[in-house]
Design a protein around this motif. Structure first.
Motif, PDB file in Angstrom:
ATOM      1  N   MET A   1       0.829  -1.212   0.000  1.00  0.00           N
ATOM      2  CA  MET A   1       0.000   0.000   0.000  1.00  0.00           C
ATOM      3  C   MET A   1       0.869   1.271   0.000  1.00  0.00           C
ATOM      4  O   MET A   1       0.467   2.295  -0.505  1.00  0.00           O
ATOM      5  CB  MET A   1      -0.895   0.057   1.236  1.00  0.00           C
ATOM      6  N   ARG A   2       2.025   1.152   0.572  1.00  0.00           N
ATOM      7  CA  ARG A   2       2.830   2.357   0.835  1.00  0.00           C
ATOM      8  C   ARG A   2       3.158   3.213  -0.393  1.00  0.00           C
ATOM      9  O   ARG A   2       3.057   4.420  -0.305  1.00  0.00           O
ATOM     10  CB  ARG A   2       4.107   1.984   1.589  1.00  0.00           C
ATOM     11  N   PRO A   3       3.546   2.564  -1.534  1.00  0.00           N
ATOM     12  CA  PRO A   3       3.956   3.400  -2.673  1.00  0.00           C
ATOM     13  C   PRO A   3       2.877   4.387  -3.120  1.00  0.00           C
ATOM     14  O   PRO A   3       3.173   5.352  -3.814  1.00  0.00           O
ATOM     15  CB  PRO A   3       4.239   2.377  -3.771  1.00  0.00           C
ATOM     16  N   PHE A   4       1.618   4.173  -2.734  1.00  0.00           N
ATOM     17  CA  PHE A   4       0.544   5.072  -3.179  1.00  0.00           C
ATOM     18  C   PHE A   4       0.416   6.329  -2.319  1.00  0.00           C
ATOM     19  O   PHE A   4      -0.243   7.269  -2.693  1.00  0.00           O
ATOM     20  CB  PHE A   4      -0.786   4.303  -3.210  1.00  0.00           C
ATOM     21  N   GLU A   5       1.071   6.336  -1.160  1.00  0.00           N
ATOM     22  CA  GLU A   5       1.055   7.559  -0.344  1.00  0.00           C
ATOM     23  C   GLU A   5       2.359   8.311  -0.572  1.00  0.00           C
ATOM     24  O   GLU A   5       3.401   7.704  -0.702  1.00  0.00           O
ATOM     25  CB  GLU A   5       0.991   7.194   1.152  1.00  0.00           C
ATOM     26  N   PRO A   6       2.296   9.659  -0.596  1.00  0.00           N
ATOM     27  CA  PRO A   6       3.541  10.397  -0.758  1.00  0.00           C
ATOM     28  C   PRO A   6       4.434  10.167   0.474  1.00  0.00           C
ATOM     29  O   PRO A   6       3.953  10.179   1.602  1.00  0.00           O
ATOM     30  CB  PRO A   6       3.096  11.858  -0.847  1.00  0.00           C
ATOM     31  N   SER A   7       5.669   9.894   0.256  1.00  0.00           N
ATOM     32  CA  SER A   7       6.586   9.651   1.372  1.00  0.00           C
ATOM     33  C   SER A   7       6.948  10.973   2.038  1.00  0.00           C
ATOM     34  O   SER A   7       6.679  12.050   1.514  1.00  0.00           O
ATOM     35  CB  SER A   7       7.847   8.981   0.849  1.00  0.00           C
ATOM     36  N   MET A   8       7.569  10.857   3.189  1.00  0.00           N
ATOM     37  CA  MET A   8       8.055  12.043   3.900  1.00  0.00           C
ATOM     38  C   MET A   8       8.977  12.851   2.989  1.00  0.00           C
ATOM     39  O   MET A   8       8.892  14.069   2.922  1.00  0.00           O
ATOM     40  CB  MET A   8       8.848  11.614   5.144  1.00  0.00           C
ATOM     41  N   ALA A   9       9.846  12.129   2.300  1.00  0.00           N
ATOM     42  CA  ALA A   9      10.820  12.805   1.426  1.00  0.00           C
ATOM     43  C   ALA A   9      10.105  13.559   0.310  1.00  0.00           C
ATOM     44  O   ALA A   9      10.415  14.717   0.033  1.00  0.00           O
ATOM     45  CB  ALA A   9      11.791  11.794   0.844  1.00  0.00           C
ATOM     46  N   GLU A  10       9.101  12.904  -0.298  1.00  0.00           N
ATOM     47  CA  GLU A  10       8.353  13.568  -1.371  1.00  0.00           C
ATOM     48  C   GLU A  10       7.636  14.813  -0.855  1.00  0.00           C
ATOM     49  O   GLU A  10       7.606  15.845  -1.519  1.00  0.00           O
ATOM     50  CB  GLU A  10       7.342  12.594  -1.981  1.00  0.00           C
TER      51      GLU A  10
ATOM     52  N   GLU B   1       8.243  18.666  -2.024  1.00  0.00           N
ATOM     53  CA  GLU B   1       7.132  19.509  -2.487  1.00  0.00           C
ATOM     54  C   GLU B   1       7.095  20.835  -1.693  1.00  0.00           C
ATOM     55  O   GLU B   1       6.865  21.902  -2.251  1.00  0.00           O
ATOM     56  CB  GLU B   1       5.809  18.741  -2.356  1.00  0.00           C
ATOM     57  N   ARG B   2       7.357  20.732  -0.391  1.00  0.00           N
ATOM     58  CA  ARG B   2       7.377  21.937   0.451  1.00  0.00           C
ATOM     59  C   ARG B   2       8.511  22.878   0.051  1.00  0.00           C
ATOM     60  O   ARG B   2       8.337  24.092   0.003  1.00  0.00           O
ATOM     61  CB  ARG B   2       7.510  21.553   1.932  1.00  0.00           C
ATOM     62  N   LEU B   3       9.687  22.280  -0.240  1.00  0.00           N
ATOM     63  CA  LEU B   3      10.823  23.092  -0.679  1.00  0.00           C
ATOM     64  C   LEU B   3      10.510  23.804  -1.982  1.00  0.00           C
ATOM     65  O   LEU B   3      10.804  24.988  -2.159  1.00  0.00           O
ATOM     66  CB  LEU B   3      12.060  22.211  -0.874  1.00  0.00           C
ATOM     67  N   ARG B   4       9.883  23.060  -2.905  1.00  0.00           N
ATOM     68  CA  ARG B   4       9.511  23.637  -4.196  1.00  0.00           C
ATOM     69  C   ARG B   4       8.549  24.804  -4.001  1.00  0.00           C
ATOM     70  O   ARG B   4       8.698  25.861  -4.598  1.00  0.00           O
ATOM     71  CB  ARG B   4       8.813  22.562  -5.039  1.00  0.00           C
ATOM     72  N   MET B   5       7.550  24.587  -3.149  1.00  0.00           N
ATOM     73  CA  MET B   5       6.551  25.619  -2.873  1.00  0.00           C
ATOM     74  C   MET B   5       7.222  26.841  -2.237  1.00  0.00           C
ATOM     75  O   MET B   5       6.942  27.969  -2.627  1.00  0.00           O
ATOM     76  CB  MET B   5       5.474  25.044  -1.941  1.00  0.00           C
ATOM     77  N   ALA B   6       8.124  26.605  -1.284  1.00  0.00           N
ATOM     78  CA  ALA B   6       8.807  27.724  -0.621  1.00  0.00           C
ATOM     79  C   ALA B   6       9.608  28.532  -1.634  1.00  0.00           C
ATOM     80  O   ALA B   6       9.624  29.768  -1.580  1.00  0.00           O
ATOM     81  CB  ALA B   6       9.711  27.211   0.497  1.00  0.00           C
ATOM     82  N   SER B   7      10.239  27.848  -2.572  1.00  0.00           N
ATOM     83  CA  SER B   7      11.038  28.608  -3.531  1.00  0.00           C
ATOM     84  C   SER B   7      10.132  29.333  -4.531  1.00  0.00           C
ATOM     85  O   SER B   7      10.456  30.423  -4.998  1.00  0.00           O
ATOM     86  CB  SER B   7      12.108  27.731  -4.186  1.00  0.00           C
ATOM     87  N   ARG B   8       8.948  28.738  -4.806  1.00  0.00           N
ATOM     88  CA  ARG B   8       7.987  29.467  -5.653  1.00  0.00           C
ATOM     89  C   ARG B   8       7.470  30.721  -4.939  1.00  0.00           C
ATOM     90  O   ARG B   8       7.251  31.754  -5.563  1.00  0.00           O
ATOM     91  CB  ARG B   8       6.796  28.566  -6.015  1.00  0.00           C
ATOM     92  N   ILE B   9       7.267  30.615  -3.630  1.00  0.00           N
ATOM     93  CA  ILE B   9       6.806  31.789  -2.871  1.00  0.00           C
ATOM     94  C   ILE B   9       7.885  32.881  -2.902  1.00  0.00           C
ATOM     95  O   ILE B   9       7.595  34.050  -3.154  1.00  0.00           O
ATOM     96  CB  ILE B   9       6.464  31.415  -1.406  1.00  0.00           C
ATOM     97  N   ARG B  10       9.140  32.452  -2.664  1.00  0.00           N
ATOM     98  CA  ARG B  10      10.258  33.408  -2.669  1.00  0.00           C
ATOM     99  C   ARG B  10      10.326  34.126  -4.013  1.00  0.00           C
ATOM    100  O   ARG B  10      10.468  35.349  -4.078  1.00  0.00           O
ATOM    101  CB  ARG B  10      11.562  32.661  -2.372  1.00  0.00           C
ATOM    102  N   GLN B  11      10.178  33.358  -5.083  1.00  0.00           N
ATOM    103  CA  GLN B  11      10.194  33.919  -6.437  1.00  0.00           C
ATOM    104  C   GLN B  11       9.004  34.866  -6.639  1.00  0.00           C
ATOM    105  O   GLN B  11       9.135  35.923  -7.240  1.00  0.00           O
ATOM    106  CB  GLN B  11      10.149  32.773  -7.445  1.00  0.00           C
ATOM    107  N   GLY B  12       7.865  34.470  -6.081  1.00  0.00           N
ATOM    108  CA  GLY B  12       6.668  35.300  -6.179  1.00  0.00           C
ATOM    109  C   GLY B  12       6.873  36.672  -5.535  1.00  0.00           C
ATOM    110  O   GLY B  12       6.397  37.680  -6.052  1.00  0.00           O
ATOM    111  N   ILE B  13       7.585  36.672  -4.408  1.00  0.00           N
ATOM    112  CA  ILE B  13       7.866  37.941  -3.729  1.00  0.00           C
ATOM    113  C   ILE B  13       8.808  38.781  -4.589  1.00  0.00           C
ATOM    114  O   ILE B  13       8.549  39.955  -4.862  1.00  0.00           O
ATOM    115  CB  ILE B  13       8.513  37.702  -2.341  1.00  0.00           C
ATOM    116  N   GLU B  14       9.899  38.149  -5.056  1.00  0.00           N
ATOM    117  CA  GLU B  14      10.912  38.865  -5.843  1.00  0.00           C
ATOM    118  C   GLU B  14      10.323  39.441  -7.118  1.00  0.00           C
ATOM    119  O   GLU B  14      10.680  40.528  -7.544  1.00  0.00           O
ATOM    120  CB  GLU B  14      12.073  37.923  -6.204  1.00  0.00           C
TER     121      GLU B  14
END
Ligand code: C2E
Ligand code: MG
Ligand code: MG
Ligand code: MG
Length: 287
Positions: free
Chosen positions: A10-19, A23-36
Motif C-alpha cells: 500500500m505504501r507506494p501510493f502515499e507520498p513519502s516524507m521525502a516527497e 514539495e514543500r521546498l519547491r513551494m517555498a522557492s515558488r513563494i520566494r520567487q513570487g515575492i521577488e
C-alpha cells in the motif's frame, strides 16, 4: 502471514516524507520567487455598518495569481510562509501595498475608509508591527487611522508581555486592532480584559447557521454582548445570505462582512463599487 506484505504494497501510493518535504521546498522557492517578481496582489472586501449599509472599512486580502488565471488560496501558502519565515517579507509588502492603495483611495474621494491588514502570529511575534505600521503611515503621509490590523487569538498567547507592549503602542498611535476568527482559537478572557482591542470579528462558523441553530445564535449573542460591555465593536464575518444579515442586525451586531454584501475585489473593481465621489466641479443642482 501476508499482512505485513500487504501493508508494504500500500505504501507506494502515499507520498513519502521525502516527497512531501521536496514539495514543500519547491513551494517555498515558488513563494520566494513570487515575492521577488512582485506577483502578489491585494483584493479588498468592504465591511459595512450593519444598520446603515454604508461601507465603513475594507479588509485587504492577499492574492497570488496562478498560471491558470485562478488564485492560489492563502491557506495554501501562508502556513508554509510562516514556517519558513517568508511571511515577514510578505507582511511588509502587504503593509506597503495597502498604504499605496490608501493613497489612491483618498485621491478618489474615499480617504475616510481604513484598510485592515491581516497580520499572522509569526509576523506579530517576530517583527515590530506597531513600528512597521507607523513607518508606512509616515512614508505615505497617511492619516493616523488609515491602516488597521487584524490579529488572531494565537498572536496574543505566545508571549504575553511583548504582545501587551505591541498592542499598547498600536493603540497609542491610533492603529485599530480587530481580533479575527473570534471564538475558534485558544481564548483567554484575561487578554480581553487587559489589551486594547477595538473589535471582535465573529468567525464564519458561528454566522453560517445563526438563524437556524440556537447554539450558534447563543454564541453570537454572547460575543456581541461581551464586545459591547467591554467597549469594543463587533464584526460578523462570512455573511452569505439575507437571513444571516437580518439576524445579526436585530442582535445589535455593528458591522457585517461577507459575500451577501460584497466579495473581495481587485482595486479597480473596488473603486467602481464605491461609486467615485462626485468631482468638486460638478454643479450642485438646487432642490
Ligand atoms: P480572514 O482574515 O478570516 O479573511 C476572511 C476570509 O473569508 C477571506 O478568505 C475571505 O475571502 C473569506 N470570505 C469573506 N466573505 C465570505 C463569505 O461570505 N463566505 C465565505 N465562505 N468566505 C468569505 P481568503 O481571502 O481566502 O483568506 C483566508 C485567510 O488567509 C484569511 O482569513 C487570513 O487569515 C489569511 N490571509 C489573507 N490575506 C492575508 C495577508 O495579507 N496576510 C496574512 N498573514 N494572512 C492573510
Ligand atoms: Mg481577517
Ligand atoms: Mg476571519
Ligand atoms: Mg480565517
Amino acid at each position: 502471514h501476508f499482512h505485513g506484505e500487504n501493508q508494504g504494497l500500500m505504501r507506494p501510493f502515499e507520498p513519502s516524507m521525502a516527497e512531501r518535504s521536496i514539495e514543500r521546498l519547491r513551494m517555498a522557492s515558488r513563494i520566494r520567487q513570487g515575492i521577488e517578481q512582485n506577483e502578489f496582489m491585494l483584493h479588498f472586501q468592504p465591511i459595512l455598518d450593519a444598520s446603515t449599509g454604508q461601507v465603513e472599512k475594507l479588509e485587504a486580502l492577499l492574492r497570488w495569481p496562478a498560471a491558470d488565471g485562478t488564485f492560489v488560496p492563502p491557506e495554501e501558502f501562508i502556513p508554509l510562509s510562516e514556517q519558513t519565515g517568508l511571511i515577514v517579507e510578505i507582511g511588509r509588502w502587504v503593509l506597503d501595498e495597502a498604504a499605496r492603495c490608501h493613497v489612491a483611495l483618498a485621491r478618489a474621494g474615499h480617504g475616510h475608509l481604513s484598510i485592515a491588514v491581516n497580520v499572522s502570529a509569526v509576523q506579530f511575534q517576530r517583527t515590530d508591527v506597531a513600528a512597521d505600521v507607523h513607518a508606512v503611515i509616515e512614508r505615505f503621509a497617511l492619516p493616523r487611522g488609515a491602516l488597521a490590523i487584524e490579529l488572531t487569538e494565537s498572536s496574543l498567547m505566545a508571549n504575553r508581555r511583548s504582545a501587551m507592549s505591541a498592542m499598547r503602542r498600536l493603540s497609542a498611535q491610533g492603529t485599530h486592532v480587530s481580533l479575527d476568527d473570534f471564538g475558534t482559537g485558544f481564548s483567554s478572557m484575561a487578554y480581553l480584559r487587559d489589551l486594547p482591542i477595538d473589535a471582535l470579528k465573529i468567525d464564519r462558523v458561528f454566522v453560517s447557521d445563526v438563524y437556524a441553530n440556537e447554539r450558534s445564535a447563543s454564541i453570537c449573542r454572547a460575543i456581541i454582548t461581551l464586545a459591547h460591555t467591554l467597549g469594543m465593536g463587533v464584526v460578523a464575518e462570512g455573511v452569505e445570505n439575507p437571513a444571516q444579515q437580518a439576524w445579526l442586525m436585530a442582535a445589535g451586531c455593528d458591522f457585517v462582512q461577507g459575500f451577501q454584501l460584497a466579495r473581495p475585489m481587485a482595486f479597480d473593481a473596488l473603486l467602481a463599487y464605491l461609486h467615485p465621489a462626485e468631482p468638486a466641479s460638478t454643479p450642485v443642482r438646487p432642490a
